[in-house]
Design a protein around this motif. Structure first.
Motif, mmCIF file in Angstrom:
data_model
loop_
_atom_site.group_PDB
_atom_site.id
_atom_site.type_symbol
_atom_site.label_atom_id
_atom_site.label_comp_id
_atom_site.label_asym_id
_atom_site.label_seq_id
_atom_site.Cartn_x
_atom_site.Cartn_y
_atom_site.Cartn_z
ATOM 1 N N LEU A 23 -16.557 -38.709 -98.618
ATOM 2 C CA LEU A 23 -17.706 -38.196 -99.348
ATOM 3 C C LEU A 23 -18.286 -37.022 -98.575
ATOM 4 O O LEU A 23 -18.612 -37.144 -97.390
ATOM 5 C CB LEU A 23 -18.760 -39.299 -99.523
ATOM 6 C CG LEU A 23 -20.009 -38.920 -100.305
ATOM 7 C CD1 LEU A 23 -19.672 -38.598 -101.762
ATOM 8 C CD2 LEU A 23 -21.035 -40.052 -100.251
ATOM 9 N N PHE A 24 -18.380 -35.884 -99.271
ATOM 10 C CA PHE A 24 -18.952 -34.672 -98.690
ATOM 11 C C PHE A 24 -20.213 -34.303 -99.452
ATOM 12 O O PHE A 24 -20.291 -34.497 -100.662
ATOM 13 C CB PHE A 24 -17.971 -33.507 -98.793
ATOM 14 C CG PHE A 24 -16.977 -33.406 -97.665
ATOM 15 C CD1 PHE A 24 -16.912 -32.270 -96.882
ATOM 16 C CD2 PHE A 24 -16.091 -34.446 -97.395
ATOM 17 C CE1 PHE A 24 -15.999 -32.157 -95.853
ATOM 18 C CE2 PHE A 24 -15.173 -34.348 -96.372
ATOM 19 C CZ PHE A 24 -15.119 -33.199 -95.597
ATOM 20 N N LYS A 25 -21.178 -33.755 -98.730
ATOM 21 C CA LYS A 25 -22.406 -33.243 -99.335
ATOM 22 C C LYS A 25 -22.676 -31.869 -98.751
ATOM 23 O O LYS A 25 -22.721 -31.700 -97.530
ATOM 24 C CB LYS A 25 -23.583 -34.180 -99.042
ATOM 25 C CG LYS A 25 -24.882 -33.720 -99.676
ATOM 26 C CD LYS A 25 -25.982 -34.729 -99.441
ATOM 27 C CE LYS A 25 -27.252 -34.293 -100.144
ATOM 28 N NZ LYS A 25 -28.321 -35.297 -99.962
ATOM 29 N N GLN A 26 -22.820 -30.900 -99.630
ATOM 30 C CA GLN A 26 -23.107 -29.516 -99.250
ATOM 31 C C GLN A 26 -22.229 -29.047 -98.076
ATOM 32 O O GLN A 26 -22.701 -28.484 -97.109
ATOM 33 C CB GLN A 26 -24.588 -29.356 -98.947
ATOM 34 C CG GLN A 26 -25.429 -29.629 -100.180
ATOM 35 C CD GLN A 26 -26.906 -29.615 -99.923
ATOM 36 O OE1 GLN A 26 -27.373 -29.692 -98.795
ATOM 37 N NE2 GLN A 26 -27.669 -29.523 -100.998
ATOM 38 N N GLY A 27 -20.938 -29.319 -98.202
ATOM 39 C CA GLY A 27 -19.962 -28.808 -97.246
ATOM 40 C C GLY A 27 -19.689 -29.667 -96.028
ATOM 41 O O GLY A 27 -18.827 -29.338 -95.221
ATOM 42 N N GLU A 28 -20.397 -30.779 -95.882
ATOM 43 C CA GLU A 28 -20.229 -31.633 -94.701
ATOM 44 C C GLU A 28 -19.837 -33.050 -95.107
ATOM 45 O O GLU A 28 -20.367 -33.590 -96.075
ATOM 46 C CB GLU A 28 -21.535 -31.693 -93.897
ATOM 47 C CG GLU A 28 -22.016 -30.354 -93.375
ATOM 48 C CD GLU A 28 -21.083 -29.748 -92.340
ATOM 49 O OE1 GLU A 28 -20.471 -30.511 -91.555
ATOM 50 O OE2 GLU A 28 -20.969 -28.508 -92.318
ATOM 51 N N GLN A 29 -18.961 -33.652 -94.306
ATOM 52 C CA GLN A 29 -18.590 -35.042 -94.565
ATOM 53 C C GLN A 29 -19.760 -35.939 -94.172
ATOM 54 O O GLN A 29 -20.280 -35.849 -93.062
ATOM 55 C CB GLN A 29 -17.348 -35.429 -93.777
ATOM 56 C CG GLN A 29 -16.876 -36.829 -94.107
ATOM 57 C CD GLN A 29 -15.589 -37.204 -93.392
ATOM 58 O OE1 GLN A 29 -15.451 -36.973 -92.201
ATOM 59 N NE2 GLN A 29 -14.645 -37.760 -94.123
ATOM 60 N N ILE A 30 -20.174 -36.824 -95.106
ATOM 61 C CA ILE A 30 -21.289 -37.723 -94.810
ATOM 62 C C ILE A 30 -20.867 -39.192 -94.784
ATOM 63 O O ILE A 30 -21.624 -40.037 -94.316
ATOM 64 C CB ILE A 30 -22.471 -37.516 -95.782
ATOM 65 C CG1 ILE A 30 -22.088 -37.833 -97.224
ATOM 66 C CG2 ILE A 30 -23.030 -36.103 -95.646
ATOM 67 C CD1 ILE A 30 -23.272 -37.924 -98.166
ATOM 68 N N SER A 31 -19.681 -39.504 -95.282
ATOM 69 C CA SER A 31 -19.189 -40.872 -95.227
ATOM 70 C C SER A 31 -17.668 -40.864 -95.380
ATOM 71 O O SER A 31 -17.100 -39.930 -95.953
ATOM 72 C CB SER A 31 -19.827 -41.730 -96.337
ATOM 73 O OG SER A 31 -19.458 -43.087 -96.194
ATOM 74 N N HIS A 32 -17.046 -41.925 -94.861
ATOM 75 C CA HIS A 32 -15.592 -42.023 -94.897
ATOM 76 C C HIS A 32 -15.201 -43.498 -94.903
ATOM 77 O O HIS A 32 -15.799 -44.306 -94.194
ATOM 78 C CB HIS A 32 -15.006 -41.327 -93.666
ATOM 79 C CG HIS A 32 -13.520 -41.385 -93.599
ATOM 80 N ND1 HIS A 32 -12.851 -42.147 -92.682
ATOM 81 C CD2 HIS A 32 -12.557 -40.779 -94.332
ATOM 82 C CE1 HIS A 32 -11.547 -42.004 -92.852
ATOM 83 N NE2 HIS A 32 -11.348 -41.190 -93.845
ATOM 84 N N TYR A 33 -14.206 -43.836 -95.718
ATOM 85 C CA TYR A 33 -13.666 -45.195 -95.780
ATOM 86 C C TYR A 33 -12.152 -45.122 -95.693
ATOM 87 O O TYR A 33 -11.522 -44.279 -96.324
ATOM 88 C CB TYR A 33 -14.068 -45.875 -97.101
ATOM 89 C CG TYR A 33 -13.325 -47.159 -97.356
ATOM 90 C CD1 TYR A 33 -13.673 -48.323 -96.678
ATOM 91 C CD2 TYR A 33 -12.267 -47.215 -98.250
ATOM 92 C CE1 TYR A 33 -12.981 -49.519 -96.895
ATOM 93 C CE2 TYR A 33 -11.578 -48.406 -98.480
ATOM 94 C CZ TYR A 33 -11.936 -49.545 -97.799
ATOM 95 O OH TYR A 33 -11.254 -50.707 -98.013
#
Length: 187
Positions: free
Chosen positions: A84-94
């Protein structure tokens, strides 16, 4: 042989805008319909599970459309990965099995990992960190079939159902399920 697919779901992007941008960048892609403010696409390179390309598309899409972009990758019905990316940055990963490609993984390396569940939950109405952990983090040693996990996750996130199991290669070869009237192609 199990399922192999990768797609990206983007919040705030219309199918027309995604198609135009993907065409402008000479991408070979299939784009599904916009539903509930979300649109899913699969591009030939990301469907080959090229991690750098997947992250580049996530960064681009989440920046370009001012919101979030979510990728799902299924490798041989053995690994499910969600970024999951928000505004160009990864914010979560599974990752359901981070040690899958290791020669001799430890038990810990074969257990699912969910990073920043709070960030993930914050981007979706009516979903909690506990909901995500219930679906993505089973008891140790419990096998989760990736399509079932993705289906349940997409259901609670209220993402387009057609994104479950959707990949470029499948859409290119199965025009009955991915009919051209609903799934637009860039080429």
């Amino acid at each position: 042989m199990g399922s192999f697919y990768t797609n990206i779901t983007v919040k705030g992007a219309s199918r027309e805008a995604l198609l135009e941008d993907l065409k402008r960048n000479s991408c070979n892609a299939v784009v599904g319909p916009s539903l509930g403010g979300w649109c899913t696409f699969s591009e030939e390179g990301i469907d080959m599970q090229d991690q750098e390309r997947i992250r580049a598309f996530l960064k681009w899409a989440s920046s370009r459309y001012g919101g979030v972009a979510l990728s799902v990758l299924c490798h041989d019905d053995a690994v499910l990965e969600v970024q999951l990316f928000k505004q160009g940055e990864q914010i979560s990963h599974y990752n359901s099995c981070p040690g899958y490609f290791l020669e001799d993984p430890t038990d810990d390396q074969t257990n699912p990992v969910l990073e920043n569940a709070g960030n993930f939950a914050a981007e979706f109405d009516a979903v909690s960190e506990k909901d995500l952990e219930h679906i993505l983090m089973p008891d140790a040693g419990t096998y989760l079939y990736p399509l079932d996990v993705q289906s349940e996750l997409w259901r609670i996130l209220q993402l387009p159902e057609y994104g479950v199991g959707f990949g470029f290669r499948y859409a290119e070869h199965d025009t009955d399920e991915y009919e051209p009237e609903r799934f637009a192609r860039t080429n």
